[in-house]
Design a protein around this motif. Structure first.
Motif, PDB file in Angstrom:
ATOM      1  N   PHE A  28       0.830  -1.203   0.000  1.00 27.67           N
ATOM      2  CA  PHE A  28       0.000   0.000   0.000  1.00 27.67           C
ATOM      3  C   PHE A  28       0.865   1.255   0.000  1.00 27.67           C
ATOM      4  N   LEU A  29       0.533   2.201  -0.893  1.00 28.76           N
ATOM      5  CA  LEU A  29       1.282   3.451  -1.047  1.00 28.76           C
ATOM      6  C   LEU A  29       0.339   4.623  -0.797  1.00 28.76           C
ATOM      7  N   HIS A  30       0.653   5.425   0.228  1.00 23.99           N
ATOM      8  CA  HIS A  30      -0.247   6.513   0.618  1.00 23.99           C
ATOM      9  C   HIS A  30       0.116   7.828  -0.089  1.00 23.99           C
ATOM     10  N   ASN A  36      -0.342   9.018   5.846  1.00 25.66           N
ATOM     11  CA  ASN A  36       0.634   7.993   6.234  1.00 25.66           C
ATOM     12  C   ASN A  36      -0.048   6.637   6.130  1.00 25.66           C
ATOM     13  N   LEU A  37       0.656   5.589   6.546  1.00 24.56           N
ATOM     14  CA  LEU A  37       0.117   4.230   6.365  1.00 24.56           C
ATOM     15  C   LEU A  37      -1.193   3.985   7.113  1.00 24.56           C
ATOM     16  N   SER A  38      -1.488   4.804   8.134  1.00 26.65           N
ATOM     17  CA  SER A  38      -2.708   4.576   8.909  1.00 26.65           C
ATOM     18  C   SER A  38      -3.969   4.756   8.074  1.00 26.65           C
ATOM     19  N   ALA A  51      -8.821 -11.509   3.156  1.00 25.31           N
ATOM     20  CA  ALA A  51      -9.133 -12.214   1.907  1.00 25.31           C
ATOM     21  C   ALA A  51      -8.003 -13.140   1.471  1.00 25.31           C
ATOM     22  N   GLY A  52      -6.888 -13.147   2.217  1.00 26.63           N
ATOM     23  CA  GLY A  52      -5.820 -14.091   1.932  1.00 26.63           C
ATOM     24  C   GLY A  52      -4.524 -13.493   1.442  1.00 26.63           C
ATOM     25  N   ALA A  53      -4.428 -12.162   1.424  1.00 31.65           N
ATOM     26  CA  ALA A  53      -3.193 -11.509   0.988  1.00 31.65           C
ATOM     27  C   ALA A  53      -2.310 -11.188   2.190  1.00 31.65           C
ATOM     28  N   HIS A  54      -1.049 -10.983   1.912  1.00 31.62           N
ATOM     29  CA  HIS A  54      -0.120 -10.467   2.918  1.00 31.62           C
ATOM     30  C   HIS A  54      -0.010  -8.970   2.677  1.00 31.62           C
ATOM     31  N   SER A  55      -0.626  -8.166   3.552  1.00 34.59           N
ATOM     32  CA  SER A  55      -0.671  -6.720   3.387  1.00 34.59           C
ATOM     33  C   SER A  55       0.585  -6.080   3.968  1.00 34.59           C
ATOM     34  N   VAL A  56       1.267  -5.277   3.158  1.00 33.07           N
ATOM     35  CA  VAL A  56       2.481  -4.573   3.578  1.00 33.07           C
ATOM     36  C   VAL A  56       2.233  -3.074   3.455  1.00 33.07           C
ATOM     37  N   LEU A  57       2.430  -2.354   4.552  1.00 36.31           N
ATOM     38  CA  LEU A  57       2.234  -0.915   4.576  1.00 36.31           C
ATOM     39  C   LEU A  57       3.507  -0.253   5.075  1.00 36.31           C
ATOM     40  N   TYR A  58       3.850   0.893   4.523  1.00 32.73           N
ATOM     41  CA  TYR A  58       4.984   1.644   5.061  1.00 32.73           C
ATOM     42  C   TYR A  58       4.754   3.133   4.867  1.00 32.73           C
ATOM     43  N   ASP A  59       5.379   3.921   5.734  1.00 31.02           N
ATOM     44  CA  ASP A  59       5.335   5.375   5.618  1.00 31.02           C
ATOM     45  C   ASP A  59       6.390   5.832   4.624  1.00 31.02           C
ATOM     46  N   LEU A  60       5.992   6.647   3.646  1.00 30.20           N
ATOM     47  CA  LEU A  60       6.965   7.244   2.741  1.00 30.20           C
ATOM     48  C   LEU A  60       7.983   8.051   3.531  1.00 30.20           C
ATOM     49  N   ARG A  61       9.142   8.288   2.936  1.00 28.44           N
ATOM     50  CA  ARG A  61      10.162   9.046   3.668  1.00 28.44           C
ATOM     51  C   ARG A  61       9.614  10.420   4.076  1.00 28.44           C
ATOM     52  N   GLY A  74      11.038  13.144  -4.478  1.00 26.42           N
ATOM     53  CA  GLY A  74      10.391  13.011  -5.772  1.00 26.42           C
ATOM     54  C   GLY A  74       9.951  11.587  -6.050  1.00 26.42           C
ATOM     55  N   ALA A  75       9.228  11.404  -7.159  1.00 26.45           N
ATOM     56  CA  ALA A  75       8.683  10.092  -7.490  1.00 26.45           C
ATOM     57  C   ALA A  75       9.774   9.069  -7.787  1.00 26.45           C
ATOM     58  N   ASP A  76      10.850   9.498  -8.448  1.00 28.45           N
ATOM     59  CA  ASP A  76      11.914   8.540  -8.786  1.00 28.45           C
ATOM     60  C   ASP A  76      12.576   7.985  -7.533  1.00 28.45           C
ATOM     61  N   ASP A  77      12.840   8.854  -6.553  1.00 30.67           N
ATOM     62  CA  ASP A  77      13.401   8.374  -5.293  1.00 30.67           C
ATOM     63  C   ASP A  77      12.408   7.469  -4.577  1.00 30.67           C
ATOM     64  N   ALA A  78      11.126   7.827  -4.636  1.00 30.13           N
ATOM     65  CA  ALA A  78      10.114   7.007  -3.971  1.00 30.13           C
ATOM     66  C   ALA A  78      10.034   5.615  -4.590  1.00 30.13           C
ATOM     67  N   VAL A  79      10.203   5.537  -5.914  1.00 31.53           N
ATOM     68  CA  VAL A  79      10.213   4.230  -6.577  1.00 31.53           C
ATOM     69  C   VAL A  79      11.423   3.421  -6.126  1.00 31.53           C
ATOM     70  N   ALA A  80      12.584   4.069  -6.073  1.00 29.56           N
ATOM     71  CA  ALA A  80      13.788   3.371  -5.599  1.00 29.56           C
ATOM     72  C   ALA A  80      13.619   2.926  -4.150  1.00 29.56           C
ATOM     73  N   ASP A  81      12.980   3.765  -3.326  1.00 33.14           N
ATOM     74  CA  ASP A  81      12.711   3.373  -1.931  1.00 33.14           C
ATOM     75  C   ASP A  81      11.817   2.141  -1.887  1.00 33.14           C
ATOM     76  N   LEU A  82      10.770   2.147  -2.711  1.00 33.58           N
ATOM     77  CA  LEU A  82       9.826   1.026  -2.741  1.00 33.58           C
ATOM     78  C   LEU A  82      10.538  -0.285  -3.040  1.00 33.58           C
ATOM     79  N   PHE A  83      11.328  -0.318  -4.108  1.00 30.97           N
ATOM     80  CA  PHE A  83      11.989  -1.568  -4.463  1.00 30.97           C
ATOM     81  C   PHE A  83      13.051  -1.949  -3.436  1.00 30.97           C
ATOM     82  N   GLY A  84      13.678  -0.967  -2.812  1.00 32.43           N
ATOM     83  CA  GLY A  84      14.615  -1.276  -1.740  1.00 32.43           C
ATOM     84  C   GLY A  84      13.929  -1.933  -0.556  1.00 32.43           C
ATOM     85  N   ILE A  85      12.734  -1.440  -0.219  1.00 34.36           N
ATOM     86  CA  ILE A  85      11.970  -2.035   0.886  1.00 34.36           C
ATOM     87  C   ILE A  85      11.524  -3.448   0.517  1.00 34.36           C
TER      88      ILE A  85
END
Length: 273
Positions: A28-30, A36-38, A51-61, A74-85
């Protein structure tokens, strides 16, 4: 679960549902600043896990309990953060559920690494646009908020009045918009144009409010993304995640069942295809 450090930044992560073998992972991306993730934790992440999924939530930097950095918003850093997580958590191929500005991150992630993104649920997503200026309204709102927070010292007033939780949230928003490069990073973020949208190969569910100021982005997604389903929520504006949770789940859970292999609750047997 413990916080995750990625690219030198500490991120606050929460999960719902045990990572059972073979269970689909839904991340989930807020949205920006006061979000935030809440916003997912108390609305749709739990039912998705049930429903059977593994839900992963995190707060953006810089948001929630994640580390505030002076730049990299920016969005590019956020994408890199996502894949790093995802790498740190050991998740390879996932579905993304994104709200508001989180939609920009989700779309760019699907274009950058199509092998890792199995599907997208875009809720009131910013980003799809045919021209520059796509974020003008969002930037104007954030700039006005930045000036108000800077000069009205709202956080100090709230804390002095005893509104401690709200005062801390406003202070965090003040630091994010006035002490980082967030606004400049957002202004430099390119929209996702029709030719790029046509290259999105995973299935997409787009949900927008009938009266939303970004409803055209949903129509553009429907015209441009080969595997897109658009659902318009009558009577709603930008806050469909909060104000239209039940209808959103009625549409989203059957779609996830079809594309991610989760279970369909009996009350949500219709929904989007």
């Amino acid at each position: 679960m413990p916080d995750v450090t990625v690219r030198g930044v500490r991120f606050h992560v929460q999960t719902i549902g045990p990572p059972a073998p073979g269970a689909p992972v839904v991340v989930f991306l807020h949205g920006l600043v006061l979000d935030n993730l809440s916003s997912f934790y108390y609305t749709i992440a739990g039912p998705v896990a049930e429903a059977g999924a593994h839900s992963v939530l995190y707060d953006l930097r810089g948001h929630g309990r994640s580390e505030l950095t002076p730049d990299g918003h920016g969005a590019d850093d956020a994408v890199a953060d996502l894949f790093g997580i995802l790498d740190a958590l050991g998740h390879d191929r996932v579905h993304l559920v994104a709200n508001s500005f989180g939609g920009v991150i989700a779309l760019k992630a699907a274009l950058d690494r199509p092998d890792r993104i199995a599907g997208l649920v875009l809720i009131e997503a910013y980003g799809p646009a045919e021209h520059d200026g796509w974020a003008e309204g969002l930037l104007n709102t954030l700039t006005a908020s930045a000036l108000g927070l800077e000069y009205d010292r709202l956080a100090d007033q709230l804390l002095a009045a005893g509104w401690r939780k709200t005062g801390r949230q406003v202070a965090a928003a003040d630091a994010l918009v006035n002490r980082t490069t967030l606004l400049d990073d957002l202004a430099r973020t390119e929209p996702v144009r029709p030719a790029e949208l046509a290259a999105v190969r995973c299935p997409v569910l787009a949900v927008y409010g009938q009266h939303s100021d970004v409803a055209e982005a949903g129509r553009l997604l429907l015209r441009s993304v080969p595997g897109c389903t658009l659902h318009v929520m009558a009577g709603h504006a930008h806050t469909v995640l909060r104000d239209g949770t039940a209808e959103l789940l009625e549409v989203m859970l059957p779609w996830l069942a079809r594309h991610a292999g989760t279970r369909v609750p009996a009350t949500a047997a219709g929904g989007a295809r």
